[in-house]
Design an enzyme around this catalytic site. Structure first.
Site, PDB file in Angstrom:
ATOM      1  N   CYS A  12      -8.970   6.265   6.962  1.00 35.81           N
ATOM      2  CA  CYS A  12      -8.772   6.852   5.739  1.00 35.81           C
ATOM      3  C   CYS A  12     -10.009   7.861   5.773  1.00 35.81           C
ATOM      4  O   CYS A  12     -10.812   7.866   6.644  1.00 35.81           O
ATOM      5  CB  CYS A  12      -8.801   5.801   4.458  1.00 35.81           C
ATOM      6  N   CYS A  27      -5.709  10.743   5.112  1.00 35.22           N
ATOM      7  CA  CYS A  27      -6.727  11.700   5.687  1.00 35.22           C
ATOM      8  C   CYS A  27      -6.014  13.048   6.201  1.00 35.22           C
ATOM      9  O   CYS A  27      -6.481  13.757   6.559  1.00 35.22           O
ATOM     10  CB  CYS A  27      -7.226  11.045   6.984  1.00 35.22           C
ATOM     11  N   CYS A  45      -6.673  13.991  10.875  1.00 38.60           N
ATOM     12  CA  CYS A  45      -6.364  13.134  11.949  1.00 38.60           C
ATOM     13  C   CYS A  45      -5.879  13.476  13.098  1.00 38.60           C
ATOM     14  O   CYS A  45      -4.645  14.246  13.295  1.00 38.60           O
ATOM     15  CB  CYS A  45      -5.497  12.043  11.492  1.00 38.60           C
TER      16      CYS A  45
END
Length: 134
Positions: free
Chosen positions: A11, A85, A89
């Protein structure tokens, strides 16, 4: 014997959702799963409300520290579970990705964070079933 699966929870701040998920997975799976968590922009410390609601059910995440997401951690994970996120990522072929849409506990009261905790617990239990870890 198959290798131990590695699950990475990601996250933004690695201070709430991902830490609670990692706490549940470590508690429920023990050594059957390698548990990791990281953030794309880690906070300085764990969200104290997340720590409190996990302690209510006997899981201690108070000593955890937010970690920055590293590409090699993603690349060497069996499953990567993102929690807000977005596109920050990194993606690697061969890694299984899941996106869990969960409210961010930052700034939320105890009742709201308890609801997030309970949803995370159910998702972690479902993941364990999917991974064949009982």
């Amino acid at each position: 014997m198959s290798p131990t699966p590695s699950v990475l929870f990601v996250c933004v701040h690695n201070a709430g959702r991902s830490q609670m998920a990692a706490g549940f997975l470590a508690h429920l799976a023990g050594d059957a799963v390698e548990v990791r968590s990281a953030g794309t922009a880690p906070a300085d410390s764990i969200n104290p409300v997340a720590v409190e609601v996990m302690a209510e059910i006997g899981i201690d995440i108070a000593d955890r520290t937010p970690k920055v997401l590293a590409a090699d951690t993603v690349e060497t994970s069996t499953v990567v579970i993102t929690m807000g996120c977005g596109d920050t990522c990194p993606y690697f072929p061969g890694v299984s990705y899941r996106d869990w849409k969960l409210d961010d506990p930052a700034g939320q009261d105890l009742d709201a964070v308890r609801a997030i905790r309970d949803e995370i617990e159910q998702r972690v239990r479902d993941l364990l079933t999917e991974l064949g870890v009982g």
